[in-house]
Motif scaffolding. Structure first.
Motif, PDB file in Angstrom:
ATOM      1  N   ALA A 130       0.832  -1.201   0.000  1.00 19.33           N
ATOM      2  CA  ALA A 130       0.000   0.000   0.000  1.00 19.33           C
ATOM      3  C   ALA A 130       0.864   1.247   0.000  1.00 19.33           C
ATOM      4  N   ILE A 139      -5.537   5.952  -0.498  1.00 24.39           N
ATOM      5  CA  ILE A 139      -4.738   4.748  -0.295  1.00 24.39           C
ATOM      6  C   ILE A 139      -4.732   3.982  -1.608  1.00 24.39           C
ATOM      7  N   LYS A 141      -3.637   0.373  -3.221  1.00 26.51           N
ATOM      8  CA  LYS A 141      -3.265  -0.997  -2.878  1.00 26.51           C
ATOM      9  C   LYS A 141      -2.806  -1.711  -4.144  1.00 26.51           C
TER      10      LYS A 141
END
Length: 145
Positions: A130, A139, A141
């Motif tokens: 991440a 965020i 990922k």
């Protein structure tokens, strides 16, 4: 970084592998660099030395800053995204420290072109990484199989 072949190198992607600190690519006075240097961090007398990368194709553009980096295996890392003189990238590159070969991974791409302020991504376990961007509360990922 004193004693570097490119002392004015800005924004290199830094990574420690074994006894070496590597400085990948970067920027210098209007030019995106394709060079790589390393220094032995276990030897105080060590100086920066250039590393020649083995590219499978000549037109592989390595001059970049801001690529994300994840460790795949003991001697293999993957670079994601980054910014070149032309664009922000979606592509992924695989680097093998054993033979210094670098190549594009054709079946692995980011959904959007991405510039990473911090290159090293956080390992979440089980092949997931991440990147946390505090400037826009997002965020990202990435899953590596």
């Amino acid at each position: 970084m004193k004693n570097m072949g490119v002392e004015e190198r800005q924004h290199p992607i830094l990574y420690v592998n074994g006894n070496y600190l590597y400085a990948f690519f970067g920027y210098k006075i209007g030019t995106f660099l394709e060079t790589v240097e390393r220094v032995n961090i276990k030897n105080v007398k060590s100086k920066w030395e250039p590393i020649s990368l083995v590219k499978p194709v000549e037109n592989l553009d390595l001059g970049m800053i801001g690529a994300g980096l994840v460790k795949k295996d003991t001697d293999i890392v993957i670079f994601f995204g980054g910014k070149t003189a032309k664009e922000e990238k979606r592509t992924a590159l695989l680097l093998d420290f054993g033979n210094h070969a670098i190549s594009q991974i054709d079946n692995m791409m980011l959904e959007d072109p991405t510039y990473f302020g911090e290159s090293l991504l956080t390992n979440l376990g089980r092949g997931a990484y991440a990147h946390f961007n505090l400037s826009n509360n997002s965020i990202l990922k990435i899953e590596v199989n």
